[in-house]
Design a protein around this motif. Structure first.
Motif, PDB file in Angstrom:
ATOM      1  N   THR A 111       0.978  -1.122  -0.071  1.00 17.29           N
ATOM      2  CA  THR A 111       0.063  -0.037   0.118  1.00 17.29           C
ATOM      3  C   THR A 111       0.957   1.262   0.063  1.00 17.29           C
ATOM      4  OG1 THR A 111      -1.462  -1.230   1.337  1.00 17.29           O
ATOM      5  CG2 THR A 111      -2.069   1.054   1.204  1.00 17.29           C
TER       6      THR A 111
ATOM      7  N   TYR B  82       0.023   0.144  -5.484  1.00 14.42           N
ATOM      8  CA  TYR B  82       0.658  -1.049  -5.125  1.00 14.42           C
ATOM      9  C   TYR B  82       1.646  -1.407  -6.281  1.00 14.42           C
ATOM     10  CZ  TYR B  82      -3.474  -2.482  -8.010  1.00 14.42           C
ATOM     11  OH  TYR B  82      -4.372  -2.359  -8.895  1.00 14.42           O
TER      12      TYR B  82
ATOM     13  N   THR C  69      -3.403  -7.550  -3.810  1.00 11.94           N
ATOM     14  CA  THR C  69      -4.376  -6.895  -4.767  1.00 11.94           C
ATOM     15  C   THR C  69      -4.314  -7.912  -6.112  1.00 11.94           C
ATOM     16  OG1 THR C  69      -4.263  -4.863  -4.120  1.00 11.94           O
ATOM     17  CG2 THR C  69      -5.289  -4.994  -6.136  1.00 11.94           C
TER      18      THR C  69
ATOM     19  N   THR D  37     -10.681  -5.130  -9.094  1.00  8.49           N
ATOM     20  CA  THR D  37      -9.691  -5.776  -8.330  1.00  8.49           C
ATOM     21  C   THR D  37     -10.140  -6.287  -6.952  1.00  8.49           C
ATOM     22  OG1 THR D  37      -9.007  -3.548  -7.499  1.00  8.49           O
ATOM     23  CG2 THR D  37      -8.024  -4.506  -9.350  1.00  8.49           C
TER      24      THR D  37
ATOM     25  N   ARG E 258      -8.850  -6.989  -3.217  1.00  7.55           N
ATOM     26  CA  ARG E 258      -8.043  -6.553  -2.165  1.00  7.55           C
ATOM     27  C   ARG E 258      -8.002  -7.442  -0.890  1.00  7.55           C
ATOM     28  NH1 ARG E 258      -4.018  -2.819  -1.592  1.00  7.55           N
ATOM     29  NH2 ARG E 258      -3.452  -1.920   0.388  1.00  7.55           N
TER      30      ARG E 258
END
Length: 757
Positions: free
Chosen positions: A97, A105, A193, A201, A203
């Motif tokens: 992150t 990312y 992710t 996406t 996570r």
């Protein structure tokens, strides 16, 4: 009417009655699906471009070679070098992150590894650990210290720490690979992710992974290597599968397309938990419990060729301890590997009982049992190879047991398995896993498997939690929408209705198809081509993989098409003296290909090159049979030859002169005295092993002349094409056709189809 189980299912031509019930196919939010990237797909950093079949075979064998090593050190894992030649499937994941809105990312390609547990990648600290502590990779090394979600595991204070193994105050790991490569680093928690099948996406937080700081012995293929580590999916406690049980339920599944599939046309998903499709009729076999093992082992009891079981002692196939023998199922191995003793028995049986009349040819890389095909022999004539597992059999049909190609105009094949002693293990590789749904259930300790058309499994995307589809046709029309299951009701030929339940169909929401004006009554398409979405496959217990029709000729006076029936399974009407020709599928295409070898007008064969009818590598050329195409099409050189022959036939005949007919018909004549089809020639399509004679009534359109002058005109009812030859419905009239997709045969013969209306 036939008995139940083989029920009558005959359809009135064109019109179908549908009764709708709510039975949508939905996905669950408690599961997870992530995209798998084949190394040859355009999304792969190793995309090889437009390569030949031979080059694809060579790449496949190169990958199998890199995965074979003689000895292991400090590990039970069998893995290739960090070399792109050794990869079959990868996952692209985002790690960490970061504050940057453009890059929240870091994206990395990791090798999908079902033979190890730990997820690991190189961290930038390896630069400070001395020369040779990092292998070369193109993407930046992971900057762990800068990630807001990176949390090292404190020494001996986490369930996934190795007792007493720490670097400073942080838990550490050590992995040794089969080729001597090693990786050492920190264990830490991080956010990952994934690209999912919902066009977004996903996570997942707090995944324990390895942050490699000493990575030695990895032999990268080039300075531009982009593989940054491994994504472990083995059965151990470090595996993503075990760490995130709330998502995975301890289960994962995949369905791999055949090795020669164009991977650019499909998206492959690795599915977990509730996202695994509910597939009926799967076989099961126990997965062996081997504490400390990083692979998925099943109990192999024996091997058969055709119906003959090989004489192999059970102890040769058994798993004898944590490190020796047994049978593992591993998508990371490109091809199946057999211990030399087992391979020798298999080779002996094939040579003695099946290949005695075949001419040996040179080895193909590591494939050492190769032969030329004799005349009239094809891949389908080779014997099945069966692995007898506990409680069930894993059958490899010829397309999964052998690999074939053409070189110097000669067609050959090789046994698609190699001999290598890897601690006595048998490894079922990705080549043999194709077109099979596999579900690994580590909770029940079972492996589920069964045949499936895996080229269709990847078409499914998701819209608002429902499975979706997107199809395009050669005429640039298309349809997209939601996949659902429904009950379909058909009118039969005995005045009753037949209900077929739970057919998967497409509920179109964006449709670009022109069916004419507002009075059009056609609402969609019923696909009868190759593939698991076809009613032919879905209702296999009724259809038996066969369908038939007999199209009546157009009414000469009303110019209307009479109704007829589409028949399946035991309702198919059989007539005497049927001709038989091979029914072929080209790769993942859904159309039915025929081998057209020539054309005659009356009894005179035309001079047309074989090349004009051959299927080209770009998908053009060849010949298909399609009842949805009204008038046949001929590839341009063949059409020119037919037109020339007919002009010669009509030359000098009295009362005939060229006429400009309807658009699309290039060869038309007018005559003052109506004669119908009298004195018009026939045409013969010479297919492989069979001839289809098209009578004048199905070769020409005879119409009243469009004027006040008495008389008529006729046109050759075949259209020129620059792309492909098609045997259309007009030329199929008054012939009964039977499509047998299991035997891959098309049977046909002349019949009075008006009796079937």
């Amino acid at each position: 009417m036939a008995n139940s189980g083989k029920k009558l299912l005959s359809l009135q031509y064109v019109v179908l009655l549908l009764i709708f019930e709510a039975a949508k196919a939905k996905s669950s939010s408690s599961g997870l699906s992530m995209k798998l990237i084949h190394r040859d797909s355009v999304e792969s950093p190793f995309y090889p471009g437009n390569i030949t079949r031979r080059e694809r075979i060579e790449l496949l064998l190169a990958r199998s070679a890199t995965g074979v090593e003689q000895k292991t050190i400090n590990t039970t894992m069998i893995r290739p070098k960090m070399d792109n030649q050794g990869l079959m499937y990868m996952v692209q994941i985002g790690i960490g992150t970061f504050a940057s809105p453009r890059s929240p990312y870091y994206n990395y390609f990791l090798h999908l590894d079902t033979a190890s547990d730990l997820i690991w990648t190189q961290c930038d600290e390896c630069r400070r650990r001395g020369r040779g502590s990092c292998f070369r990779q193109k993407p930046p090394l992971f900057p762990a210290a800068q990630s807001r979600s990176y949390r090292p595991l404190p020494c001996d204070r986490h369930a996934l720490c190795f007792p007493g193994e720490c670097i400073g105050a942080t838990c550490s790991y050590f992995l040794g690979y089969a080729d001597g490569a090693t990786t050492i680093g920190y264990l830490a928690q991080e956010s990952f992710t994934f690209a999912s099948d919902k066009n977004k996406t996903e996570r997942v937080k707090d995944i324990v992974f390895g942050c490699g700081i000493k990575n030695k012995g990895f032999q990268e293929s080039s300075k531009t290597n982009v593989v940054a580590g491994n994504f472990g999916l083995g059965p151990g406690k470090f595996s993503f599968l075990r760490q995130k049980m709330s998502l995975t339920q301890g289960r994962f599944s995949y369905c791999l397309p055949p090795w020669d599939t164009d991977h650019n046309n499909f998206t492959v998903f690795l599915r977990f938990g509730a996202d695994i499709p509910l597939t009926k009729g799967l076989k099961t076999t126990p997965m062996s419990k081997n504490p400390g093992s990083a692979s998925y082992f099943v109990e192999l009891k024996g091997v058969s060729v055709g119906n003959t079981r090989l004489d192999i002692p059970p102890e040769t196939l058994a798993r004898r301890n944590k490190r020796h023998g047994g049978c593992s199922v591993d998508s990371g191995s490109s091809i199946t590997i057999l211990p030399p003793t087992v391979y020798g028995k298999l080779k002996e049986m094939l040579i003695k009982n099946h290949f005695s009349g075949y001419k040996p040819t040179k080895n193909l890389g590591s494939l050492h049992l190769c032969y030329l095909f004799p005349p009239k022999k094809e891949l389908k004539h080779l014997p099945n190879i069966t692995f007898h597992l506990q409680d069930s059999d894993l059958v490899f049909p010829p397309q999964l047991g052998y690999i074939s190609d053409i070189t110097s105009g000669k067609k050959y094949f090789c046994l698609a398995m190699i001999s290598e002693d890897i601690d006595g293990m048998t490894i079922v590789g990705a080549f043999q896993q194709a077109n099979t749904r596999f579900i690994f259930d580590t909770v029940k300790q079972k492996l589920y498997f069964g045949p499936e058309d895996c080229t269709l499994a990847y078409v499914c995307q998701c819209i608002n939690n429902s499975c979706s589809y997107n199809v395009r046709y050669l005429d640039s029309t298309s349809s997209s929408g939601v996949l659902a299951s429904e009950n379909f009701v058909f009118s039969s030929d005995v005045g009753k209705i037949e209900v077929v339940r739970n057919l998967v169909f497409g509920c179109g929401v964006n449709n670009r198809k022109n069916y004419g004006n507002n009075s059009n009554k056609i609402a969609g398409i019923m696909g009868l081509g190759w593939g698991s979405y076809s009613i032919l496959s879905q209702a296999n217990s009724i259809t038996e993989g066969k369908f038939s029709y007999c199209l009546p000729a157009i009414n000469k006076y009303t110019h209307e098409w009479p109704n007829t029936y589409l028949r399946f399974g035991t309702d198919i009407i059989k007539i005497a003296n049927l001709s038989v020709t091979p029914l072929l599928r080209n790769k993942d295409q859904k159309v039915y290909h025929l081998v057209l070898q020539g054309i005659s007008i009356n009894s005179k064969k035309l001079k047309i090159s074989d090349q004009d009818f051959r299927l080209k590598t770009d998908g053009s050329g060849g010949c298909i049979i399609d009842s949805g195409t009204p008038f046949s099409r001929l590839i341009r050189p063949a059409y020119v030859a037919v037109e020339k022959a007919l002009k010669s036939y009509f030359w000098g005949r009295r009362n005939l002169k060229p006429f400009k007919g309807p658009k699309g018909f290039e060869l038309c004549y007018e005559r003052k005295r109506p004669k119908g089809y009298k004195n018009l020639p026939s045409m013969t399509f010479h297919f492989k092993n069979a001839n289809l004679v098209v009578r004048p009534e199905a070769l020409f359109l005879v119409m009243d002349k469009i004027s006040s002058v008495k008389g008529e005109y006729f046109c050759l009812a075949i259209i020129s094409s620059d792309f492909i030859s098609v045997l259309g419905s007009y030329q199929q009239t008054n012939h009964r056709f039977i499509y047998d997709t299991k035997q891959k045969h098309l049977l046909f013969g002349e019949d009075d189809c008006s009796k079937d209306s």
